[in-house]
Design an enzyme around this catalytic site. Structure first.
Site, PDB file in Angstrom:
ATOM      1  N   GLU A 131       0.501  -3.895  -6.125  1.00  0.00           N
ATOM      2  CA  GLU A 131       0.377  -1.925  -6.089  1.00  0.00           C
ATOM      3  C   GLU A 131      -0.052  -0.642  -5.079  1.00  0.00           C
ATOM      4  O   GLU A 131       0.592  -0.253  -5.652  1.00  0.00           O
ATOM      5  CB  GLU A 131      -1.030  -2.217  -7.013  1.00  0.00           C
ATOM      6  CG  GLU A 131      -0.623  -2.743  -8.404  1.00  0.00           C
ATOM      7  CD  GLU A 131      -2.031  -3.183  -9.799  1.00  0.00           C
ATOM      8  OE1 GLU A 131      -1.271  -3.039 -10.992  1.00  0.00           O
ATOM      9  OE2 GLU A 131      -3.343  -3.063  -8.839  1.00  0.00           O
ATOM     10  N   ASP A 158      -0.482   0.966  -9.844  1.00  0.00           N
ATOM     11  CA  ASP A 158      -0.926   0.437 -11.110  1.00  0.00           C
ATOM     12  C   ASP A 158      -0.412   1.519 -12.511  1.00  0.00           C
ATOM     13  O   ASP A 158       0.671   0.879 -13.409  1.00  0.00           O
ATOM     14  CB  ASP A 158      -1.903   0.118 -11.516  1.00  0.00           C
ATOM     15  CG  ASP A 158      -2.390  -0.138 -12.693  1.00  0.00           C
ATOM     16  OD1 ASP A 158      -1.976  -1.652 -12.891  1.00  0.00           O
ATOM     17  OD2 ASP A 158      -2.963   0.676 -13.322  1.00  0.00           O
TER      18      ASP A 158
END
Length: 233
Positions: A125, A53
């Site tokens: 992610e 992320d």
């Protein structure tokens, strides 16, 4: 799923993405917590998701800054939010067929987990995080750029997607459906919270939900889905 089969699938994905990722690390990136819990507490991908992320956000931020010298901070922030949202990442995941590689628990498998936007986005992610650890920051950034390139070509990407809450409010008003109301809950540890937003119009029941790494992103994701639902009526 046997270990050799899952490793083979991870290898196939690495070839498709054109990245040199440690097979064990990539397999971990593809392992949802539901699979881990049903298999003796094996490792799962949430720590890699947390790392990915941050890498995703930084790569997109730098790209937008360099390629849009005339845009102010507010416009850059809106574009970044559009590109790193759960909705956008799930779109990326579906485009590359990521769902078929994910290791899921039986419960998630039976309830359509391979096409759940939240699971797909989180896995994207995690794969980015695994790439960073295996191949370094340059390869991870290059992967991010390849993954989001199709989103950048979408002429509508920076329309409704840039300010979905305002767009939903305007559309709802035109249709006489009332003011959008958001309800947000969260789960997970403090360092890796996930937020779930539900949006309702006026006094109606919620018509859409969205997930994100913050209350803001979750509400934006819910607003996008609600706008799409209303637009299709």
């Amino acid at each position: 799923m046997g270990e050799s089969v899952s490793r083979d699938r991870a290898s196939d994905l690495a070839s498709q993405l054109a990245v040199d990722v440690n097979a064990e690390l990539l397999e971990l990136a593809l392992t949802h917590r539901s699979f881990a819990y049903e298999n003796g507490g094996a490792g799962h991908n949430e720590r890699l998701e947390f790392l990915g992320d941050s890498i995703l956000g930084q790569a997109v931020t730098v790209m937008l800054y360099r390629e849009n010298p005339t845009l102010d901070e507010g416009e850059l922030a809106k574009r970044r939010a559009s590109l790193v949202s759960s909705v956008a990442l799930a779109e990326v995941a579906r485009a590359i067929g990521l769902g078929r590689y994910i290791r899921l628990g039986r419960g998630e498998e039976l309830t359509g987990g391979r096409d759940k936007s939240s699971i797909l986005a989180d896995t994207v992610e995690a794969v980015i995080g695994a790439t960073y650890l295996s191949a370094g920051p340059e390869e991870a950034t290059a992967l991010v750029m390849r993954l989001i390139a199709p989103l950048m070509l979408d002429p509508d990407r920076f329309g409704v997607s840039m300010d979905p809450k305002t767009s939903l409010q305007e559309l709802s008003a035109r249709l006489g459906r009332g003011i959008p109301r958001y309800t947000v809950t969260n789960s997970g540890p403090d360092h890796s919270k996930r937020f779930l937003a539900a949006v309702a119009l006026g006094d109606e029941a919620p018509i859409a939900t969205g997930e994100g790494t913050s209350k803001k992103y979750a509400e934006m994701a819910a607003a996008r889905d609600a706008w799409a639902t209303l637009s299709s009526l």
